[in-house]
Design a protein around this motif. Structure first.
Motif, PDB file in Angstrom:
ATOM      1  N   TRP A  96       0.820  -1.208   0.000  1.00  0.00           N
ATOM      2  CA  TRP A  96       0.000   0.000   0.000  1.00  0.00           C
ATOM      3  C   TRP A  96       0.857   1.262   0.000  1.00  0.00           C
ATOM      4  O   TRP A  96       0.485   2.260  -0.607  1.00  0.00           O
ATOM      5  CB  TRP A  96      -0.984  -0.019   1.167  1.00  0.00           C
ATOM      6  N   GLN A  97       1.996   1.220   0.664  1.00  0.00           N
ATOM      7  CA  GLN A  97       2.878   2.394   0.671  1.00  0.00           C
ATOM      8  C   GLN A  97       3.418   2.670  -0.732  1.00  0.00           C
ATOM      9  O   GLN A  97       3.440   3.813  -1.185  1.00  0.00           O
ATOM     10  CB  GLN A  97       4.027   2.210   1.668  1.00  0.00           C
ATOM     11  N   LYS A 100       0.675   4.094  -2.796  1.00  0.00           N
ATOM     12  CA  LYS A 100       0.485   5.509  -2.446  1.00  0.00           C
ATOM     13  C   LYS A 100       1.545   6.365  -3.140  1.00  0.00           C
ATOM     14  O   LYS A 100       1.234   7.404  -3.735  1.00  0.00           O
ATOM     15  CB  LYS A 100       0.549   5.705  -0.939  1.00  0.00           C
ATOM     16  N   GLU A 101       2.793   5.929  -3.055  1.00  0.00           N
ATOM     17  CA  GLU A 101       3.894   6.684  -3.673  1.00  0.00           C
ATOM     18  C   GLU A 101       3.747   6.786  -5.188  1.00  0.00           C
ATOM     19  O   GLU A 101       4.217   7.739  -5.791  1.00  0.00           O
ATOM     20  CB  GLU A 101       5.239   6.046  -3.304  1.00  0.00           C
ATOM     21  N   GLY A 105      -3.347   6.996  -4.465  1.00  0.00           N
ATOM     22  CA  GLY A 105      -4.239   7.652  -3.507  1.00  0.00           C
ATOM     23  C   GLY A 105      -4.903   8.880  -4.111  1.00  0.00           C
ATOM     24  O   GLY A 105      -6.099   9.117  -3.927  1.00  0.00           O
ATOM     25  N   LEU A 131      -3.414   4.100   1.748  1.00  0.00           N
ATOM     26  CA  LEU A 131      -3.311   4.649   0.403  1.00  0.00           C
ATOM     27  C   LEU A 131      -3.596   6.153   0.404  1.00  0.00           C
ATOM     28  O   LEU A 131      -2.974   6.926  -0.312  1.00  0.00           O
ATOM     29  CB  LEU A 131      -4.295   3.924  -0.516  1.00  0.00           C
ATOM     30  N   GLY A 133      -2.998   8.106   2.837  1.00  0.00           N
ATOM     31  CA  GLY A 133      -2.015   8.827   3.629  1.00  0.00           C
ATOM     32  C   GLY A 133      -2.321   8.938   5.099  1.00  0.00           C
ATOM     33  O   GLY A 133      -1.656   9.674   5.822  1.00  0.00           O
TER      34      GLY A 133
END
Length: 187
Positions: A96-97, A100-101, A105, A131, A133
């Motif tokens: 998920w990180q 997100k990056e 998101g 996602l 943040g």
């Protein structure tokens, strides 16, 4: 990484084919499933990703059968909802990180704004919360609204459908939260 926001589709009708084709949204070779429903639905139901047993439609597997039973208990059906996923394909062990990056998101917030639901039910809130943040992700249960490009949308975070399917006590807790959120005592 997802391209510049100015290049993203600006209508829901244009978003869906882009969602199914944009390479940065999911690894190549995975079957992608489109969102289902009409813009401005009373309720948008957001899941992290299609389930491994979904066929050619989002929430068509076991989790979808549980969702249909829940919707019936709510006095709703799929025709009054907009069903979407945060990731267009089933991605086992999703990072998920990293998602997100990559900008997913922001794409999700854009998707919610285009769908313009009256309310948002987030099933599997911890992954989606990461996602978007929210840190730490366990605060997902306290999420009350999604602030995106328009006015805030009331949001109800909950366990994912598979967890509720396996642990009936989670369904009971969710039911109580649903009644509080919708202002109903019984249906």
């Amino acid at each position: 990484k997802v391209g510049a926001k100015t290049d993203w589709p600006q209508t829901l009708e244009a978003f869906v084919p882009w969602w199914l084709a944009e390479p940065a949204l999911a690894p190549a070779g995975l079957m992608r499933l489109p969102p289902v429903g009409a813009q401005g639905a009373d309720l948008m139901i957001l899941v992290p990703m299609p389930s491994a047993d979904d066929g050619d439609a989002l929430l068509s597997g076991r989790a979808g059968r549980l969702l249909d039973a829940m919707l019936a208990a709510f006095g709703l059906d799929r025709s009054s909802t907009y069903l979407a996923s945060a990731v267009p394909a089933h991605v086992p062990m999703a990072d998920w990180q990293l998602l997100k990056e990559s900008g997913l998101g922001d794409v999700l917030l854009h998707h919610i704004a285009l769908a313009a639901p009256k309310r948002l039910l987030i099933l599997g809130a911890s992954g989606i919360s990461a996602l978007l943040g929210n840190d730490p992700p366990n605060l997902a249960q306290s999420l009350r609204a999604i602030n995106q490009e328009g006015p805030p949308i009331p949001a109800l975070p909950a366990w994912d459908l598979e967890a509720m399917r396996q642990r009936p006590a989670l369904k009971a807790g969710f039911w109580s939260r649903w009644l509080d959120w919708t202002g109903t005592e019984t249906i």
